[in-house]
Design an enzyme around this catalytic site. Structure first.
Site, PDB file in Angstrom:
ATOM      1  N   ASN A 279      -9.796   0.649   9.016  1.00  0.00           N
ATOM      2  CA  ASN A 279      -8.461   0.327   8.518  1.00  0.00           C
ATOM      3  C   ASN A 279      -7.663  -0.338   9.654  1.00  0.00           C
ATOM      4  OD1 ASN A 279      -5.633   0.600   8.073  1.00  0.00           O
ATOM      5  ND2 ASN A 279      -6.030   2.146   6.510  1.00  0.00           N
TER       6      ASN A 279
ATOM      7  N   LYS B  57      -4.316   1.228  10.759  1.00  0.00           N
ATOM      8  CA  LYS B  57      -4.479   2.481  11.510  1.00  0.00           C
ATOM      9  C   LYS B  57      -4.977   2.182  12.923  1.00  0.00           C
ATOM     10  CE  LYS B  57      -5.937   5.792   8.015  1.00  0.00           C
ATOM     11  NZ  LYS B  57      -7.065   6.629   7.636  1.00  0.00           N
TER      12      LYS B  57
ATOM     13  N   ASP C  55      -8.226  11.805   8.331  1.00  0.00           N
ATOM     14  CA  ASP C  55      -8.129  11.714   6.885  1.00  0.00           C
ATOM     15  C   ASP C  55      -6.691  12.071   6.550  1.00  0.00           C
ATOM     16  OD1 ASP C  55      -9.709  11.153   4.485  1.00  0.00           O
ATOM     17  OD2 ASP C  55      -8.930  13.091   3.868  1.00  0.00           O
TER      18      ASP C  55
ATOM     19  N   PHE D 208       1.722   0.344   5.679  1.00  0.00           N
ATOM     20  CA  PHE D 208       0.713   0.194   4.630  1.00  0.00           C
ATOM     21  C   PHE D 208       0.865   1.344   3.622  1.00  0.00           C
ATOM     22  CE2 PHE D 208      -2.382   3.545   5.762  1.00  0.00           C
ATOM     23  CZ  PHE D 208      -1.901   3.891   7.015  1.00  0.00           C
ATOM     24  N   GLY D 209      -0.011   1.330   2.631  1.00  0.00           N
ATOM     25  CA  GLY D 209      -0.077   2.431   1.663  1.00  0.00           C
ATOM     26  C   GLY D 209       1.282   2.758   1.056  1.00  0.00           C
TER      27      GLY D 209
ATOM     28  N   ASP E  13       3.984   3.734   2.473  1.00  0.00           N
ATOM     29  CA  ASP E  13       5.149   3.610   3.379  1.00  0.00           C
ATOM     30  C   ASP E  13       6.426   3.116   2.685  1.00  0.00           C
ATOM     31  OD1 ASP E  13       3.852   4.604   5.573  1.00  0.00           O
ATOM     32  OD2 ASP E  13       3.400   2.667   6.477  1.00  0.00           O
TER      33      ASP E  13
ATOM     34  N   LYS F  99       7.659   4.064  13.764  1.00  0.00           N
ATOM     35  CA  LYS F  99       6.842   4.950  12.917  1.00  0.00           C
ATOM     36  C   LYS F  99       5.999   5.874  13.808  1.00  0.00           C
ATOM     37  CE  LYS F  99       3.210   5.039   9.424  1.00  0.00           C
ATOM     38  NZ  LYS F  99       2.241   4.325   8.599  1.00  0.00           N
TER      39      LYS F  99
HETATM   40  P1  IMP Z   1      -7.179   7.789   4.610  1.00  0.00           P
HETATM   41  O1  IMP Z   1      -8.194   8.522   3.796  1.00  0.00           O
HETATM   42  O2  IMP Z   1      -6.784   8.512   5.832  1.00  0.00           O
HETATM   43  O3  IMP Z   1      -7.575   6.366   4.886  1.00  0.00           O
HETATM   44  O4  IMP Z   1      -5.837   7.693   3.761  1.00  0.00           O
HETATM   45  C1  IMP Z   1      -5.890   7.640   2.369  1.00  0.00           C
HETATM   46  C2  IMP Z   1      -4.711   6.911   1.803  1.00  0.00           C
HETATM   47  O5  IMP Z   1      -3.499   7.619   2.070  1.00  0.00           O
HETATM   48  C3  IMP Z   1      -4.476   5.513   2.376  1.00  0.00           C
HETATM   49  O6  IMP Z   1      -5.263   4.564   1.710  1.00  0.00           O
HETATM   50  C4  IMP Z   1      -3.000   5.315   2.088  1.00  0.00           C
HETATM   51  O7  IMP Z   1      -2.801   4.895   0.774  1.00  0.00           O
HETATM   52  C5  IMP Z   1      -2.441   6.722   2.246  1.00  0.00           C
HETATM   53  N1  IMP Z   1      -1.908   6.873   3.623  1.00  0.00           N
HETATM   54  C6  IMP Z   1      -2.468   7.529   4.659  1.00  0.00           C
HETATM   55  N2  IMP Z   1      -1.699   7.432   5.762  1.00  0.00           N
HETATM   56  C7  IMP Z   1      -0.631   6.683   5.405  1.00  0.00           C
HETATM   57  C8  IMP Z   1       0.512   6.218   6.115  1.00  0.00           C
HETATM   58  O8  IMP Z   1       0.717   6.430   7.321  1.00  0.00           O
HETATM   59  N3  IMP Z   1       1.387   5.494   5.392  1.00  0.00           N
HETATM   60  C9  IMP Z   1       1.217   5.210   4.081  1.00  0.00           C
HETATM   61  N4  IMP Z   1       0.170   5.590   3.378  1.00  0.00           N
HETATM   62  C10 IMP Z   1      -0.754   6.335   4.034  1.00  0.00           C
END
Ligand code: IMP
Length: 193
Positions: free
Chosen positions: A10, A13, A70, A151-152, A154, A174
């Site tokens: 990612n 990240k 995660d 992202f995501g 936010d 952030k």
């Molecule tokens: P991951 O499994 O850690 O990659 O996170 C799963 C999902 O959670 C990501 O695809 C994002 O949609 C959401 N997510 C995790 N961390 C963040 C963040 O810092 N900001 C916004 N969305 C997040």
């Protein structure tokens, strides 16, 4: 310089985490640097379990101490879901905007605005030897999606004591407060001690 593998592809990240690691005498590698494209299935029921699955996999594949995170968002009006399914939940909508609208609608309908992000980081240093560090940030769902950073989720998350969404904060801002940076700081403390 000691090497450490961050088990992630990612880009956002990796940018966030490389910035945090800059001050330390460690060479931080990511999956791209090692041309690793396979990732294990995240079959865990908790953030901790999924982080461990990934850090164990990275260590077993490379022999380099490996950490994985995660993370996800837990939303009060959705019974504290989607949690570990955050990525899937977002991808199941036709666009991020459609997901945001739906979350905001349920927040308003239930008059429940609270939410939090959680990160679990697992560090695998030897076979079957891992340590977990957690980070959490409390906040609420905004009344509308705002901001172009991050992202995501936010754009719809307002941290407690703030009046801007995480997507309206710069990466540096952030990083001062985020769930991921809290967990990363615990990881760094562990590594330097
Ligand atoms: P991951 O499994 O850690 O990659 O996170 C799963 C999902 O959670 C990501 O695809 C994002 O949609 C959401 N997510 C995790 N961390 C963040 C963040 O810092 N900001 C916004 N969305 C997040």
């Amino acid at each position: 310089m000691r090497q450490l593998l961050f088990f992630s592809n990612n880009k956002n990240k990796i940018i966030e985490i490389k910035k945090i690691f800059k001050k330390f005498n460690l060479e931080l590698l990511s999956l791209n640097d090692l041309n690793i494209s396979n990732e294990p299935e995240e079959t865990g029921k908790t953030f901790e379990e999924n982080a461990k699955i990934k850090s164990d996999y990275g260590f077993n594949k490379t022999g380099i101490p490996c950490f994985a995170d995660d993370s996800g968002i837990c939303i009060e009006s959705l019974n504290w879901k989607p949690g570990v399914l955050s990525k899937r939940f977002l991808n199941d909508f036709k666009s991020n905007e459609a997901c945001f609208k739906s979350v905001i609608k349920s927040t308003k309908k239930n008059s429940q605005q609270n939410a939090y992000f959680k990160t679990s980081i697992s560090l695998t240093v030897k076979e079957n030897q891992n340590v977990v560090f957690n980070g959490k940030i409390d906040g609420k769902i905004s009344e509308q999606a705002k901001g172009g950073f991050g992202f995501g989720y936010d754009p719809i998350f307002i941290p407690k004591n703030y009046n801007k969404t995480l997507a309206e904060l710069s990466t540096r801002e952030k990083n001062e407060i985020s769930h991921r940076s809290i967990a990363i700081k615990k990881l760094i403390n562990f590594l330097i001690n």
